[in-house]
Enzyme design. Structure first.
Site, short mmCIF file in Angstrom:
data_model
loop_
_atom_site.label_atom_id
_atom_site.label_comp_id
_atom_site.label_asym_id
_atom_site.label_seq_id
_atom_site.Cartn_x
_atom_site.Cartn_y
_atom_site.Cartn_z
N SER A 178 32.45 33.66 42.97
CA SER A 178 31.88 34.93 43.40
C SER A 178 30.35 34.88 43.28
O SER A 178 29.72 33.99 43.86
CB SER A 178 32.49 36.07 42.59
OG SER A 178 32.14 37.33 43.14
N ASP B 56 37.98 36.14 47.36
CA ASP B 56 37.26 35.87 46.13
C ASP B 56 38.07 34.98 45.21
O ASP B 56 39.26 35.22 44.95
CB ASP B 56 36.94 37.20 45.43
CG ASP B 56 35.88 37.04 44.35
OD1 ASP B 56 35.93 36.04 43.61
OD2 ASP B 56 35.01 37.91 44.25
#
Length: 1521
Positions: A1250, A1368
């Site tokens: 991320s 993600d």
């Protein structure tokens, strides 16, 4: 035709009109009208019937058409258009439009322009050319087609015999013929047994199968001490009965197949050392009439035991009688020895002998057989070849030099195969340490008594003053060496100078002896030294040069004339007036030299060098002959050694680097030298060192730095009692990193012992200083004054099984390893003496294990076993590399593991008696120890406690699999295939080949810098570099031909055993033999190319591919500047599918001109300079002192260099940085990176999730902190803009935003840069929701996969990559420490910035009203916790697996977990950039400072830079006295 005529007439008319218009006012005739008129006349004249008339009419028509066009064009331009314009501009128009219509028109125009800008300009990232991820290539496998046990070619007697005698190492043709000319063969029918105790020779199986049995439980019942009996105890003779092997009396040890020896390493040593005495008597006890059995050994007192032993050996049947003279000379000893009368030594002040009489060493058994308690039985019809013992005795006399080499090879293999296996693998610590303890009785020599009184007190006083002068910051435990003014001059001298000095000293002694007949004594203060010399020489008069007994005044004249550094010419018979005389400085120096010489004499006698050979007249002449001395110095060149600087021996020989044959010396090998003369020659290499109580002189598991002779004090031989246990119960991270796809694939954690290796990998939970200050040692023996420490390990050049610690304040004499190796080369009796002592001290359990263990040598590509085969043995790697593969269902192969030096394969399969789980083959030429299952079963029945060690090993493997299941499940790449765990391929690398892509690459300079980096990083056991010149200088011009192949392979194997890493530099032409050797010997190949050069495949790569090498291949690109252009790396990797070990970007300045890969031959100047530089680098490891009061790291630390990064990768010491996800909280990671950079902590691999993927990619791209701040700040500003967020909103069918603004912000930070172009290794992880798995990305466009790793579900759309949807990576693993560990990182800094879970207890019942929950959320007086919303429930559900992965990451060994205090900041608080950045920076500074204060492990610690070698070598702190 009428129509044509009418048309023509009309055209004429129109043309006439045009003519009238255009020709007005022109007096000249119009050419167009003239042409028309002429064409009309022709047409009328010829009519329409002729071809000419027809052509004229066509031309007339064309001319008329052109005239019409011109007419209308002129009319339009001059009349029509002006008229129209005049009418338009003179007309008035009125347009009426309301505001709504106008706004709509303007909005339409703005929309059109926005569409063009948005989809034609701002989305350039979507129009980049496709660059898919580079798939990790499969390892090329070229397994040998030969089945196990079947030799290539004709399987005849000669092939099997050659296979068996490989254990002797390299044998020249004359030695081979001499050894085999008396060989005998014996035929055995199936079931026939014979007693090996009766065979006095070397036995091997040529054809068939033989089972080896050993006496079993009946022996243990008679001798209840079991494996811990005394090795000197009496054993029952087996001559009285020979029961069948099937009875309980015998246990099956092993099975011997074709081409394998039946005799063990112990048997070979016994055959070579039959006539070698255990302890060499002093010269005082030697009789003038004693003789020696061979030219190799000096005259030593032959005892009755030895004489009887020789009689028994000579009476063996089938023994040739050509040694009758030798045996008769052994029997014709003086009668008083036969009668056993006590021998009274002459009265002497010489204290080198033992103060108390030594009892004779008892024999092991009544028989002198080299195969004790061993019988054999043929399973099938078998042919056995036997080389009798007489052949070995004859070989010693004829080729003593070759004998010494063979003994050296056997002794080295005995240490590596038998003793190392028993100690490290079977847990037989007591048995191995018993050898060290009992060896002390052979290596004790007392100093003369006159050096124990005032002289010793004065020596102690010098050290005492120096200790008082030293400050507290100086570490006295490293030792203080006595100053030696001549040491520097000695170090700068060469072997040639040493030879000249020795000759000069001998000639001066002879000159003095000729003048000393009529001299008078002139006593002075310096006569004390001469008195001591007289005492020392009291027993050596027979060996010394003939001096007269009268005093000599010429001695003082000589002493005044020459430099004090040449104090070798003095009369040893000048007596002083008094011994208590105040000594001046020069006399003090003489006394120090006297101490050195006396210590050296005691050392030489302890290791087997005596002066008894001096009584022989021939030996005397040899000592004084310059020609023979020079010849002897040259002779040592041909011997195999394990020099620390072995490649420098070429300077001692001839200019062309050639060496003579081992057999060329023949019988001219001199006898053992006079210890006094040798001590005078080498006294400047002796150091007298003081160690305070508690100092560690030799660490367990390291190579002995040299020999320690105890002058005063006590040394404790001990072992770290729980060192092995800790390795078993708590395996190091290196062990847990092995790629194990199934429980069947296990490997041994027992490597070569490395002290404190565990603390280097234990993360921030282990206090390294506490481990070192409180070691758990168990005492084995005590070395008293006169004893020798480090004898076995130093002479054999093997790692120490023991630890030598100063029991009290101790004063020792230290002789470095290089000097010992030179002595061993020149005087082979040292090796033979130690081999004889070992054969006398070995316990029977070790002997039986030695018979069962088999030394194997397999070629590159050869298969050791196939998948599904029966598990019949455990294999331990001595040197080389193995790879375990398994077949896939689709027809391919998966690599399960790779095994390097010291690792074992197949314990679980052998214990559980299951079939092999994969196919094991050799990556390169490999030496193995085969531990048969029959031996394990025998040990389990006879000595069950031995199996505990192996059981603990297997239990530790299972525990490692449970603690880290990822090692068993493997890592999946984007294609779903199981990728190769890089940690298993970079772990335990021992050889690295530096190979250029093409000619012109400066590989020599590259390898020199890499070697320097390896030295500073601290490669285990050091590193060395080899090029073609070094090999030729050491082995001669025949190093690469057929004769020198075995010699070269043995030399390279010795280097790999001695050094932790060997670099092979391919500095020759592409077709040269050395280039082939480099590729064949490599565990890993570094393909070095110039980044600015052509990316085409070079000639060296084609050569390597033609050799079918299966080693790991790494691409190294050299850059002039620290920057890589976008797409450059992809061009290099595109055509190189065989690059399976990754790539490196290295900055190195080099000449843009083509650099010849093999420079032309020059004089020895450049070669000497290179060797001196390497020598200086080696010495610097031991002489450099760390700067005190400085932090461990500095911003300009050299450890951040590219060569150091590559060196850490090769050594398995890479430093990884893992950055977790957490939105805006990830800005704190920038501050932590800054703190790490200021602390000097290098970062080699970066991984992120991320926001951590974004920050990590910025850092990996530039490898610097400064550029990432600006880029991250711009991105945070875009993310904090509410207008951009609002403009990006869309209908929430899949997400709330289109993702364009987010994509644009990331693309502006990275552009079209690809991950391969990053300066540091980088990866980011994503969650593949199409295939429900985590994926790791290491190639492709950086912005694309960073965006995929940051795709928060609901806020952003998933990215589609090759048909899969990526989200993600934090949903599966928000802190990818386990994957970083699998890449081979040793120390990992993990920065966690994720949100904390809300663990508030909930109790809202079985049903819930949404309205009540809404009002309860806004009710400030409610005491009931708010129930989670639908979004919160989905978020917690998504991060369930990530929480578990985070908890495992915190406890992973080697992981340093960091979490800055950023809980008060939200995920989207990008507007607080500077505030969050400051929090991270402050936390990083405080955390690293605390970690350093409490002794936490940092990647650059005390163990790097060669500090361990500083304490015990010739360069401890010198006392300036």
């Amino acid at each position: 035709m009428d129509v044509v005529n009418s048309t023509a007439r009309a055209a004429v008319t129109s043309a006439t009109a045009v003519t009238a218009v255009t020709g007005t006012g022109d007096r000249h005739p119009n050419p167009l009208s003239s042409a028309v008129a002429a064409a009309s006349d022709v047409a009328n004249a010829h009519g329409s019937s002729s071809w000419l008339g027809l052509f004229a009419r066509v031309v007339l028509w064309l001319l008329q058409f052109v005239s019409m066009v011109l007419y209308y064009a002129i009319k339009l331009a001059t009349i029509s258009v002006p008229t129209l314009l005049y009418t338009l501009f003179s007309t008035s128009l009125t347009v009426t439009m309301n505001a709504t219509t106008l706004m709509l028109i303007v909005a339409a125009m703005i929309g059109a322009i926005s569409w063009v800008v948005r989809y034609r300009y701002l989305n350039m990232y979507s129009r980049l050319p496709p660059e898919p991820q580079r798939k990790e290539p499969d390892v090329d496998l070229f397994p040998d087609t030969h089945e196990e046990g079947i030799k290539s070619g004709l399987s005849n007697y000669f092939d099997e015999f050659l296979s068996a005698i490989k254990i002797f190492g390299y044998l020249e043709r004359p030695v081979f013929h001499e050894l085999t000319r008396s060989m005998q063969t014996r035929k055995l029918i199936a079931g026939e047994s014979f007693n090996l105790e009766e065979e006095k020779g070397f036995c091997l199986v040529v054809d068939g199968l033989v089972e080896i049995f050993v006496k079993s439980s009946s022996y243990n019942r008679r001798y209840p001490h079991g494996p811990y009996f005394s090795p000197n105890s009496e054993a029952p003779s087996s001559d009285d009965e020979h029961p069948a092997p099937g009875q309980q009396r015998y246990q099956l040890l092993t099975e011997v197949r074709n081409g394998a020896p039946m005799s063990s390493l112990f048997s070979i040593m016994s055959l070579f050392t039959e006539d070698v005495p255990l302890r060499h008597a002093d010269e005082d006890n030697s009789e003038p009439g004693t003789t020696t059995h061979s030219g190799l050994f000096p005259n030593y007192p032959a005892s009755a035991d030895f004489r009887k032993s020789r009689v028994r050996m000579d009476s063996v049947p089938n023994t040739p009688q050509m040694d009758a003279s030798a045996s008769s000379s052994a029997n014709n000893l003086p009668g008083q020895l036969d009668r056993g009368l006590p021998h009274v030594p002459p009265i002497s002040l010489d204290g080198t002998g033992f103060s108390k009489p030594q009892r004779p060493v008892p024999k092991r058994s009544n028989t002198t057989s080299a195969h004790p308690d061993i019988i054999a039985r043929a399973t099938v019809d078998t042919t056995v070849a036997i080389i009798p013992a007489s052949a070995f005795r004859r070989l010693i006399k004829i080729y003593p030099k070759a004998t010494a080499h063979i003994v050296h090879v056997i002794l080295s293999r005995f240490q590596r195969v038998t003793l190392a296996t028993a100690y490290n693998y079977l847990g037989l610590t007591n048995e191995v340490l018993q050898i060290e303890r009992q060896m002390l009785k052979y290596t004790t020599q007392q100093l003369p008594n006159h050096l124990r009184g005032d002289a010793l007190d004065r020596l102690k006083e010098k050290f005492k003053r120096e200790v008082e002068r030293m400050g507290e910051e100086d570490d006295v435990s490293k030792g203080i060496a006595l100053h030696n003014a001549r040491a520097g001059r000695r170090r700068r001298s060469t072997a040639t100078l040493r030879k000249e000095a020795a000759l000069q000293a001998f000639s001066k002694q002879r000159n003095i002896s000729s003048m000393s007949g009529s001299s008078l004594a002139i006593p002075n203060a310096g006569d004390l030294v001469t008195h001591l010399q007289q005492s020392r020489g009291g027993g050596n008069r027979a060996q010394s040069v003939a001096f007269t007994d009268g005093p000599s005044p010429h001695l003082d004249v000589e002493r005044e004339a020459v430099s004090p550094l040449a104090q070798r010419t003095f009369d040893p018979f000048v007596t002083p007036r008094s011994i208590h005389v105040a000594l001046e400085k020069r006399e003090t120096l003489d006394e120090d030299n006297l101490f050195r010489e006396s210590i050296l004499e005691c050392m030489f006698r302890s290791i087997g060098l005596t002066g008894s050979g001096g009584s022989n007249k021939d030996a005397d002449s040899n000592q004084a002959s310059p020609r023979l001395i020079s010849f002897d110095q040259r002779r040592q060149k041909a011997l195999y050694t394990n020099h620390a600087f072995g490649f420098m021996d070429g300077l001692d020989g001839s200019a062309d680097g050639d060496t003579e044959s081992i057999t060329s010396a023949g019988l001219s090998l001199p006898a053992s030298p006079n210890p006094q003369f040798l001590a005078q020659e080498m006294r400047d290499e002796m150091e007298i060192v003081f160690f305070p109580k508690g100092s560690v002189l030799v660490e367990q598991g390291e190579r002995n730095p040299g020999l320690y002779y105890v002058v005063d004090g006590f040394l404790d031989i001990c072992t770290q009692e729980d060192a092995a246990a800790s390795d078993v119960v708590h395996p190091t991270s290196r062990t847990s990193l092995h790629a194990m796809d199934s429980a069947q694939s296990i490997r041994s954690p027992q490597r070569s012992p490395q002290p404190f290796a565990e603390s280097m990998r234990s993360g921030n939970k282990v206090d390294d200083a506490e481990i070192k200050s409180k070691p758990n040692r168990r005492s084995v023996a005590l070395i008293k004054p006169g004893g020798l420490a480090g004898y076995v390990g130093t002479i054999s050049s093997y790692r120490s099984f023991i630890e030598v610690v100063a029991k009290t304040d101790v004063y020792v004499g230290f002789l470095p390893l290089t000097s010992i190796e030179r002595i061993v080369d020149r005087y082979p009796i040292v090796l033979l003496t130690m081999a004889k002592r070992l054969t006398n001290l070995l316990p029977r359990l070790i002997l039986h294990i030695d018979f069962a263990l088999e030394w194997l040598q397999v070629n590159a590509g050869q298969v050791i076993f196939h998948e599904g085969d029966e598990s019949e043995a455990i294999y331990i790697v001595l040197n080389g590399r193995l790879r375990l593969v398994e077949d896939r269902k689709d027809g391919g192969m998966n690599v399960k593991a790779e095994y390097g030096q010291g690792e074992s394969i197949g314990e679980l399969e052998v214990l559980t008696e299951t079939s092999r789980s994969g196919t094991l083959h050799a990556i390169r030429d490999t030496e193995l120890v085969k531990f048969p299952r029959t031996l394990f079963n025998s040990l389990a029945q006879e000595h069950p406690n031995i199996t505990i060690k192996i059981s603990k090993i297997i239990a530790s493997r299972m525990r490692a699999l449970i603690d880290d299941p990822s090692t068993m499940l493997g890592i999946k790449d984007s294609s779903g295939r199981s990728s190769i765990n890089k940690s298993s391929t970079t772990l335990n690398l021992r050889t690295v080949a530096v190979l250029p892509v093409s000619a012109g690459v400066p590989v020599v300079e590259f390898s020199n810098r890499l070697l320097s980096a390896l030295t500073e990083v601290g490669a285990p056991n050091g590193a060395t570099s080899l090029n073609s010149a070094a090999v030729l200088n050491h082995l001669g011009k025949h190093a690469f031909n057929r004769m020198g192949k075995l010699k070269l392979s043995q030399y390279l194997a010795d280097l790999e055993e001695k050094y932790g890493l060997v670099i092979y530099v391919a500095d020759t032409n592409v077709n040269a033999p050395w280039t082939q050797t480099c590729v064949a010997q490599a565990d890993c190949v570094l393909m070095v190319g110039l980044a600015d050069g052509s990316p085409e495949i070079g000639e060296y790569e084609r050569f390597m591919l033609g050799m079918k090498s299966t080693a790991r291949k790494i691409l190294v690109l050299l850059h002039q500047e620290r920057y890589s252009n976008s797409g450059l790396t992809r061009k290099w990797l595109k055509n190189r599918v065989w690059i399976n070990g990754g790539h490196f970007h290295v900055q190195m300045t080099y000449s843009p001109n083509a650099v010849p890969i093999h420079p032309p031959a020059k004089p020895s100047g450049p070669t000497l300079r290179e060797r001196v530089q390497i020598l200086q680098a080696e010495i610097q490891k031991y002489t450099s002192r760390k700067v005190r009061h400085s932090p461990f790291y500095s911003p300009d630390a050299p450890f951040k260099g590219d060569f150091h990064r590559l060196a850490r990768r090769l050594c398995g010491k890479s430093v990884g940085l893992v950055l977790g996800g957490g939105g805006a909280r990830g800005i704190a990671q920038i501050g932590i990176i800054r703190a790490m950079q200021e602390a000097g902590i290098p970062i080699d691999i970066v991984g992120g999730t991320s926001i951590g993927a974004f920050i990590g990619a910025l850092y990996a791209r530039h490898a610097d902190f400064v550029p990432i701040v600006n880029a991250a700040k711009k991105f945070s500003g875009r993310m904090a803009s509410m207008w951009r967020f609002a403009l990006d909103l869309t209908y929430p069918s899949a997400s709330y935003t289109t993702g364009h603004e987010f994509n644009r912000g990331i693309f502006k930070a990275f552009g079209n840069t690809q991950i391969e172009d990053f300066w540091l290794d980088y990866y980011c992880n994503t969650t593949n929701i199409s295939k429900s798995r985590a994926e790791f990305h290491t190639s492709g466009y950086a912005w694309w996969y960073v965006r995929a790793s940051m795709s928060l579900a609901g806020l952003l759309l998933p990215l589609c990559d090759e048909g899969s949807m990526l989200l993600d990576g934090g949903y599966v693993d928000n802190l990818t420490v386990s994957h970083m560990k699998s890449l081979g990182s040793d120390v990992i800094f993990a920065v966690d910035v994720g949100a904390l879970d809300d663990n508030t207890p909930q109790a809202f019942g079985d049903s819930l009203s949404g309205m009540w929950a809404f009002f309860n959320r806004w009710n400030p007086f409610s005491s009931v916790a708010n129930p989670p919303t639908l979004a919160e429930i989905q978020a917690r559900l998504a991060y369930v697996s990530s929480v578990d992965a985070l908890e495992r990451a915190k406890t992973l060994p080697g992981c340093i977990y960091m979490r800055p205090p950023i809980e008060e900041y939200g995920t989207l608080d990008f507007g607080k950039f500077m505030e969050i950045y400051g929090v991270g920076y402050k936390y990083g500074q405080e955390f690293l400072a605390k970690l350093r204060e409490r002794g936490g492990v940092l990647p650059i610690g005390e163990e790097m830079g060669g500090k361990k070698g500083l304490r015990r070598t010739m360069a401890p702190r010198r006392a300036s006295i």
